[in-house]
Design an enzyme around this catalytic site. Structure first.
Site, PDB file in Angstrom:
ATOM      1  CG  HIS A 121      -2.005  -1.002   1.186  1.00 42.05           C
ATOM      2  ND1 HIS A 121      -2.849  -1.170   0.114  1.00 42.05           N
ATOM      3  CD2 HIS A 121      -2.376  -1.938   2.110  1.00 42.05           C
ATOM      4  CE1 HIS A 121      -3.692  -2.155   0.371  1.00 42.05           C
ATOM      5  NE2 HIS A 121      -3.416  -2.652   1.570  1.00 42.05           N
ATOM      6  CG  ASP A 155      -2.956  -8.445   0.485  1.00 36.74           C
ATOM      7  OD1 ASP A 155      -2.143  -8.702   1.374  1.00 36.74           O
ATOM      8  OD2 ASP A 155      -4.024  -7.819   0.694  1.00 36.74           O
ATOM      9  CG  ASP A 195      -4.927 -10.161   3.187  1.00 36.95           C
ATOM     10  OD1 ASP A 195      -4.575 -10.647   2.096  1.00 36.95           O
ATOM     11  OD2 ASP A 195      -4.751  -8.963   3.484  1.00 36.95           O
ATOM     12  CG  HIS A 201      -6.697  -5.317   1.517  1.00 44.09           C
ATOM     13  ND1 HIS A 201      -6.204  -6.176   2.486  1.00 44.09           N
ATOM     14  CD2 HIS A 201      -7.892  -4.869   1.967  1.00 44.09           C
ATOM     15  CE1 HIS A 201      -7.071  -6.241   3.489  1.00 44.09           C
ATOM     16  NE2 HIS A 201      -8.104  -5.465   3.188  1.00 44.09           N
TER      17      HIS A 201
END
Length: 309
Positions: A125, A162, A246, A164
């Site tokens: 991120h 991931d 995740d 995200h």
């Protein structure tokens, strides 16, 4: 086939406070898992200290200094939402960057076939000059730039599974035709980026957003139809994996509902492309994964696959 595992005890000292999902126990459970007999042949190395040049190839010096100076002498400092610093954060960051550098160096020099870097804080991120989503510096991007600057890699592919979207990696390489960034991720979900229309200045951004509860079938279809062919055609000299676990069905933050077998499958698929295009060169860096049991099982499967076990 030889696989290198890179970590360092100092990454446990990045203290994010009570009840924070990105916590030291994440690396502890991975390290305990890798004590098992099946990992006897896993090569291990302690992450060295910061390679400043490797860091500033991705992030400007002013931003690096902003982060370093924000580290508190005691307690916690919240730099942004979900971005917490403690007295041990800078050393953890330092060795995380050093760990990625040594992994790339060992793989590109063919001393090992591939590597898994289990350090924290994670990185995908982190934008060029913006910390967010638990991340300060973008480790996958640092790996790509290290391979190019130190080892002459002409093209690097970063594949991110991931739950995200890696907005930071996308932002860093948006206008760079030498790096392919490809991501499956739940959408809509934090950070709100990653629509399929986001393709970069040179069509080197490949987003395959997935709906909530997508499950194994939709994940594998997205990888097989949208991402893996693009990675193959790009013919990278190195494959970097943003290994976020995740997306597993037990994870408390996401809801893609993947199984351990899905991470085994995608790792194997990426290794096969690397074998054909990059002499097997793969560097995997830990991103998300917040259910400790699921994380340990997924990381175990991922690394066993890298080892050819």
């Amino acid at each position: 086939m030889s696989t290198l595992f890179v970590s360092h005890p100092c990454c446990l000292d990045h203290d994010t406070g009570p009840a924070f999902p990105e916590r030291a126990d994440r690396v502890r459970v991975i390290e305990r898992t890798f004590e098992g007999e099946i990992f006897q042949l896993l090569q291990r190395e302690c992450a060295p200290e910061l390679d400043y040049g490797a860091l500033t190839r991705v992030h400007p010096e002013s931003y690096v200094e902003q982060i370093r100076k924000a580290v508190p002498e005691e307690g916690y400092f919240e730099l942004a939402d979900d971005v917490v610093l403690s007295p041990g954060t800078w050393e953890a960051i330092s060795h995380s960057v050093g760990g990625v550098v040594v992994a790339v160096d060992e793989v590109m020099r063919r001393k090992v076939t591939n590597a898994f870097v289990a350090m924290r804080p994670p990185g995908h991120h982190a934008e060029t000059a913006r910390a967010m989503g638990f991340c300060f510096f973008n480790l996958a991007a640092i790996a790509a730039r290290r391979a190019q600057a130190a080892h002459g890699a002409e093209r690097v592919a970063i594949v991110d599974f991931d739950v995200h979207h890696g907005n930071g990696t996308q932002e860093i390489f948006w206008s760079d035709k030498s790096v392919l960034y490809a991501s499956t991720h739940q959408f809509p979900l934090y950070p709100g980026t990653g629509a399929s229309e986001e393709r970069g200045a040179y069509d080197t951004i490949v987003n395959a957003p997935l709906p909530e509860n997508a499950g194994s079938r939709m994940f594998r279809e997205a990888m097989s139809e949208k991402i893996l062919p693009r990675v193959e055609a790009f013919a990278p000299d190195l494959v970097v994996i943003s290994a976020g676990f995740d997306a597993h069905r037990f994870d408390p933050i996401g809801a893609l509902h993947l199984e351990v077998a899905d991470f085994t499958w995608i790792t194997n698929e990426l290794m096969e492309i690397a074998d054909r295009r990059a002499k097997g060169a793969v560097v995997s860096v830990l991103e998300g994964g917040y259910d400790l049991i699921a994380l340990s099982r997924c990381a175990s499967a991922h690394v066993q696959t890298l080892m050819g076990a």
